[in-house]
Design an enzyme around this catalytic site. Structure first.
Site, PDB file in Angstrom:
ATOM      1  N   GLU A 159       0.814  -1.227   0.000  1.00 22.61           N
ATOM      2  CA  GLU A 159       0.000   0.000   0.000  1.00 22.61           C
ATOM      3  C   GLU A 159       0.848   1.277   0.000  1.00 22.61           C
ATOM      4  O   GLU A 159       0.613   2.191   0.790  1.00 22.61           O
ATOM      5  CB  GLU A 159      -0.970  -0.041   1.189  1.00 22.61           C
ATOM      6  CG  GLU A 159      -1.871  -1.263   1.132  1.00 22.61           C
ATOM      7  CD  GLU A 159      -2.732  -1.469   2.380  1.00 22.61           C
ATOM      8  OE1 GLU A 159      -2.798  -0.574   3.230  1.00 22.61           O
ATOM      9  OE2 GLU A 159      -3.348  -2.552   2.489  1.00 22.61           O
ATOM     10  N   ASN A 200       2.078  -5.270  -2.994  1.00 17.87           N
ATOM     11  CA  ASN A 200       0.675  -5.599  -2.699  1.00 17.87           C
ATOM     12  C   ASN A 200      -0.105  -4.309  -2.447  1.00 17.87           C
ATOM     13  O   ASN A 200       0.346  -3.441  -1.705  1.00 17.87           O
ATOM     14  CB  ASN A 200       0.689  -6.476  -1.428  1.00 17.87           C
ATOM     15  CG  ASN A 200      -0.633  -7.127  -1.102  1.00 17.87           C
ATOM     16  OD1 ASN A 200      -1.263  -7.728  -1.978  1.00 17.87           O
ATOM     17  ND2 ASN A 200      -1.067  -7.026   0.146  1.00 17.87           N
ATOM     18  N   HIS A 236     -10.200  -6.073  -2.038  1.00 19.56           N
ATOM     19  CA  HIS A 236     -11.194  -5.750  -0.999  1.00 19.56           C
ATOM     20  C   HIS A 236     -12.288  -4.958  -1.705  1.00 19.56           C
ATOM     21  O   HIS A 236     -12.121  -3.780  -2.013  1.00 19.56           O
ATOM     22  CB  HIS A 236     -10.568  -4.894   0.106  1.00 19.56           C
ATOM     23  CG  HIS A 236      -9.580  -5.642   0.941  1.00 19.56           C
ATOM     24  ND1 HIS A 236      -9.953  -6.651   1.810  1.00 19.56           N
ATOM     25  CD2 HIS A 236      -8.235  -5.537   1.032  1.00 19.56           C
ATOM     26  CE1 HIS A 236      -8.870  -7.130   2.403  1.00 19.56           C
ATOM     27  NE2 HIS A 236      -7.815  -6.484   1.953  1.00 19.56           N
ATOM     28  N   GLU A 266      -6.123 -10.718  -1.163  1.00 19.46           N
ATOM     29  CA  GLU A 266      -6.835 -10.471   0.108  1.00 19.46           C
ATOM     30  C   GLU A 266      -8.339 -10.346  -0.123  1.00 19.46           C
ATOM     31  O   GLU A 266      -9.001  -9.481   0.462  1.00 19.46           O
ATOM     32  CB  GLU A 266      -6.332  -9.168   0.761  1.00 19.46           C
ATOM     33  CG  GLU A 266      -4.848  -9.109   1.018  1.00 19.46           C
ATOM     34  CD  GLU A 266      -4.419  -7.917   1.865  1.00 19.46           C
ATOM     35  OE1 GLU A 266      -5.279  -7.166   2.379  1.00 19.46           O
ATOM     36  OE2 GLU A 266      -3.197  -7.737   2.027  1.00 19.46           O
ATOM     37  N   ASP A 268     -12.181 -10.044  -0.140  1.00 17.41           N
ATOM     38  CA  ASP A 268     -13.446 -10.148   0.593  1.00 17.41           C
ATOM     39  C   ASP A 268     -14.436  -9.206  -0.060  1.00 17.41           C
ATOM     40  O   ASP A 268     -14.062  -8.309  -0.807  1.00 17.41           O
ATOM     41  CB  ASP A 268     -13.305  -9.904   2.106  1.00 17.41           C
ATOM     42  CG  ASP A 268     -12.521  -8.673   2.491  1.00 17.41           C
ATOM     43  OD1 ASP A 268     -12.482  -7.717   1.689  1.00 17.41           O
ATOM     44  OD2 ASP A 268     -11.948  -8.650   3.599  1.00 17.41           O
TER      45      ASP A 268
HETATM   46  O1  G3I Z   1      -3.082  -6.143  19.047  1.00 18.20           O
HETATM   47  C1  G3I Z   1      -4.348  -6.005  19.657  1.00 18.20           C
HETATM   48  C2  G3I Z   1      -4.514  -7.064  20.672  1.00 18.20           C
HETATM   49  O2  G3I Z   1      -3.549  -6.873  21.669  1.00 18.20           O
HETATM   50  C3  G3I Z   1      -5.934  -7.011  21.233  1.00 18.20           C
HETATM   51  O3  G3I Z   1      -6.131  -8.128  22.044  1.00 18.20           O
HETATM   52  C4  G3I Z   1      -6.962  -7.042  20.097  1.00 18.20           C
HETATM   53  C5  G3I Z   1      -8.381  -6.901  20.626  1.00 18.20           C
HETATM   54  O4  G3I Z   1      -9.246  -6.436  19.634  1.00 18.20           O
HETATM   55  O5  G3I Z   1      -6.699  -5.996  19.215  1.00 18.20           O
HETATM   56  C6  G3I Z   1      -5.434  -6.219  18.619  1.00 18.20           C
HETATM   57  O6  G3I Z   1      -5.119  -5.450  17.522  1.00 18.20           O
HETATM   58  C7  G3I Z   1      -5.949  -5.536  16.365  1.00 18.20           C
HETATM   59  C8  G3I Z   1      -5.293  -6.410  15.298  1.00 18.20           C
HETATM   60  O7  G3I Z   1      -6.014  -6.333  14.088  1.00 18.20           O
HETATM   61  C9  G3I Z   1      -5.187  -7.889  15.701  1.00 18.20           C
HETATM   62  O8  G3I Z   1      -6.464  -8.420  15.906  1.00 18.20           O
HETATM   63  C10 G3I Z   1      -6.101  -4.113  15.869  1.00 18.20           C
HETATM   64  O9  G3I Z   1      -6.851  -3.379  16.813  1.00 18.20           O
HETATM   65  C11 G3I Z   1      -6.787  -4.115  14.519  1.00 18.20           C
HETATM   66  O10 G3I Z   1      -6.752  -2.788  14.006  1.00 18.20           O
HETATM   67  C12 G3I Z   1      -6.049  -5.035  13.551  1.00 18.20           C
HETATM   68  O11 G3I Z   1      -6.754  -5.011  12.333  1.00 18.20           O
HETATM   69  C13 G3I Z   1      -6.056  -5.567  11.236  1.00 18.20           C
HETATM   70  C14 G3I Z   1      -5.819  -4.493  10.178  1.00 18.20           C
HETATM   71  O12 G3I Z   1      -5.183  -5.079   9.052  1.00 18.20           O
HETATM   72  C15 G3I Z   1      -4.939  -3.362  10.677  1.00 18.20           C
HETATM   73  O13 G3I Z   1      -4.958  -2.357   9.743  1.00 18.20           O
HETATM   74  C16 G3I Z   1      -6.931  -6.660  10.651  1.00 18.20           C
HETATM   75  O14 G3I Z   1      -7.065  -7.740  11.586  1.00 18.20           O
HETATM   76  C17 G3I Z   1      -6.306  -7.179   9.359  1.00 18.20           C
HETATM   77  O15 G3I Z   1      -7.226  -8.027   8.723  1.00 18.20           O
HETATM   78  C18 G3I Z   1      -6.027  -6.003   8.415  1.00 18.20           C
HETATM   79  O16 G3I Z   1      -5.400  -6.514   7.268  1.00 18.20           O
HETATM   80  C19 G3I Z   1      -5.090  -5.568   6.235  1.00 18.20           C
HETATM   81  C20 G3I Z   1      -3.831  -6.068   5.556  1.00 18.20           C
HETATM   82  O17 G3I Z   1      -2.807  -6.254   6.496  1.00 18.20           O
HETATM   83  C21 G3I Z   1      -3.389  -5.120   4.443  1.00 18.20           C
HETATM   84  N1  G3I Z   1      -4.476  -4.870   3.521  1.00 18.20           N
HETATM   85  C22 G3I Z   1      -5.744  -4.442   4.108  1.00 18.20           C
HETATM   86  C23 G3I Z   1      -6.186  -5.457   5.165  1.00 18.20           C
HETATM   87  C24 G3I Z   1      -7.535  -5.065   5.737  1.00 18.20           C
HETATM   88  O18 G3I Z   1      -7.457  -3.844   6.422  1.00 18.20           O
END
Ligand code: G3I
Length: 350
Positions: A159, A200, A236, A266, A268
Site C-alpha cells: 500500500e 501488494n 477488498h 486479500e 473479501d
Molecule cells: O493487538 C491487539 C490485541 O492486543 C488485542 O487483544 C486485540 C483486541 O481487539 O486488538 C489487537 O489489535 C488488532 C489487530 O487487528 C489484531 O487483531 C487491531 O486493533 C486491529 O486494528 C487489527 O486489524 C487488522 C488491520 O489489518 C490493521 O490495519 C486486521 O485484523 C487485518 O485483517 C487487516 O489486514 C489488512 C492487511 O494487512 C493489508 N491490507 C488491508 C487489510 C484489511 O485492512
C-alpha cells in the site's frame, strides 16, 4: 488416557459438524476448493488469525481441508515481530508456519514494509535517514533470514500508493525517500535468494489511476532489475464497488506481460449495502467471487487466489465498518456461503 479421549471426542465433534455443514449441499467430501485448485494449477489461500487457529477446533480443520496456502493476517507485521528495537518475537508466526508445514500448505508472509501496525518505538522515535535505513534493512534481513526456506513468498511493500497514484506519505517515504521501495526488495532478496517477492495494494484491481500507478511502479522496478516476483491485487471490494471482470483480466494481462506473477491476495466482499434481502446480498457476493476467480484462471500469470479470512466470524470487516457483513466463503457457523459454491463451480466447470 483422559486426554486422548478428550481429543478423540473433539475430533469427532468437529468432523461431524463439518460434514453436517456440507451435507445439506450434497458435495462429495473429496470435492474441496483445495483439490479443485490443485487440479487447475493455482493456489487457494486464506488469511489466518492465530487465536482461533489455537482455540476454535473447527478453524484448523476447515482451513487445512479447503486451502493449500496460508497468509499471515497480522502476526508477521512489524509490531508483532519486532516490538522493541532489539527484540524479535517469532512464536506466534511460527505457529502459523508449523501448522502450514504439517498440512502441506504454503505460507504467504505478510508484510515487511507498511505504514500501519508499526511499534511505538519506531513511530514515536526520531531517526535520521541513515538510521531509518539501518532499522528497515536490519528488520528485513532478520525476518526474511529467519523464515528463509520456510515461506514461499513475502509481501515486501504494501500500500505505498494513494488512490490518485501518487506515493503515500508514510514514515518510510518521509524518512528515506521514494527509494525505500527498491531498497526493500533488494534487502529481501539478499536475505533469501529464492523466496517470491511481491508488491501488494488495494483499489488497484481493475483500471484507474491507482492501478496505472502500480503498473508503472513495477514496470520501473523491473527495468531497474529490482528483484520483484509479482503483484498482489488485494481485491477488498463490495457489492456496489467491484471492478468489472474484463478490467481485472486486462490488468492481470498487462502485469503478466511484464513477466510478473499476479495474486488475488486479500479478497473479501462487503455485503452490508447494495442489495435488499440477505439472500440477494449473498448471491451478488457469490457472483463477484466467481468473476474474480474466473479472471484469475484466464491467465497463467495469476497463480494464487486468497481470501482475507476463513469465516465471517473472524473477518476484520464487521469491526472496521461497524456494519453486519458476510464477506467471506464461510459464515459465522462455518457453513459455506453461496460464494463458496460459486468458486467450486468456476474451478470445476469453467
Ligand atoms: O493487538 C491487539 C490485541 O492486543 C488485542 O487483544 C486485540 C483486541 O481487539 O486488538 C489487537 O489489535 C488488532 C489487530 O487487528 C489484531 O487483531 C487491531 O486493533 C486491529 O486494528 C487489527 O486489524 C487488522 C488491520 O489489518 C490493521 O490495519 C486486521 O485484523 C487485518 O485483517 C487487516 O489486514 C489488512 C492487511 O494487512 C493489508 N491490507 C488491508 C487489510 C484489511 O485492512
Amino acid at each position: 488416557m483422559k486426554r486422548r479421549w478428550f481429543f478423540a471426542s473433539v475430533l469427532f465433534i468437529v468432523s461431524a459438524s463439518l460434514s453436517l455443514a456440507f451435507s445439506s449441499y450434497s458435495l462429495p467430501n473429496s470435492v474441496t476448493l483445495r483439490s479443485l485448485a490443485e487440479k487447475r494449477g493455482i493456489e487457494i489461500g486464506a488469511a489466518v488469525a492465530i487465536p482461533p487457529l489455537k482455540t476454535d477446533p473447527m478453524y484448523p480443520q476447515l482451513l487445512a481441508s479447503q486451502f493449500n496456502s496460508a497468509s499471515a493476517e497480522n502476526v508477521m507485521k512489524f509490531e508483532y515481530l519486532h516490538p522493541q528495537p532489539n527484540t524479535y518475537t517469532f512464536n506466534e508466526a511460527d505457529t502459523l508456519v508449523d501448522f502450514a508445514k504439517s498440512h502441506n500448505m504454503t505460507v504467504h508472509a505478510h508484510v515487511l514494509v507498511w505504514h500501519i501496525q508499526l511499534p511505538k518505538w519506531l513511530t514515536e522515535g526520531k531517526f535520521s535517514r541513515d538510521q531509518l535505513i539501518t532499522i528497515l534493512r536490519d528488520h528485513i534481513h532478520k525476518v526474511v533470514g529467519y523464515y528463509k526456506g520456510k515461506v514461499q513468498a513475502w509481501d515486501v511493500v504494501n500500500e505505498a500508493l494513494n488512490d490518485d497514484g501518487t506515493l503515500r506519505n508514510t514514515i518510510w517515504l518521509q524518512g528515506i525517500g521514494p527509494d525505500y521501495i527498491e531498497m526493500a526488495f533488494r534487502w529481501a532478496r539478499e536475505a533469501d535468494p529464492n523466496v517470491e517477492l511481491y508488491y501488494n495494494d488495494f483499489g488497484a484491481d481493475g483500471f484507474g489511476p491507482k492501478s496505472d500507478a502500480v503498473y508503472n511502479l513495477v514496470k520501473k522496478l523491473k527495468a531497474k532489475q529490482v528483484p520483484i516476483t509479482g503483484v498482489g491485487l488485494q481485491m477488498h471490494v463490495g457489492l456496489g464497488w467491484a471492478p468489472p471482470k474484463r478490467d481485472v483480466i486486462a490488468n492481470i494481462n498487462r502485469l503478466g506481460d511484464l513477466g510478473l506473477n499476479v495474486h488475488i491476495s486479500e479478497m473479501d466482499v462487503q455485503t452490508y449495502d447494495g442489495a435488499r434481502t440477505e439472500e440477494e446480498k449473498l448471491q451478488k457476493a457469490a457472483n463477484i467471487y466467481a468473476d474474480m476467480m474466473s479472471a484469475c484462471l484466464s491467465n497463467k500469470a495469476c497463480k494464487s487466489f486468497t481470501v482475507w479470512g476463513l469465516t465471517d466470524k473472524f473477518s476484520w470487516l464487521p469491526g472496521f465498518t461497524g456494519k453486519p457483513n458476510s464477506p467471506l466463503l464461510f459464515n459465522t457457523n462455518y457453513r459455506p456461503n453461496p460464494a463458496y459454491y460459486a468458486l467450486i463451480d468456476v474451478l470445476q466447470n469453467k
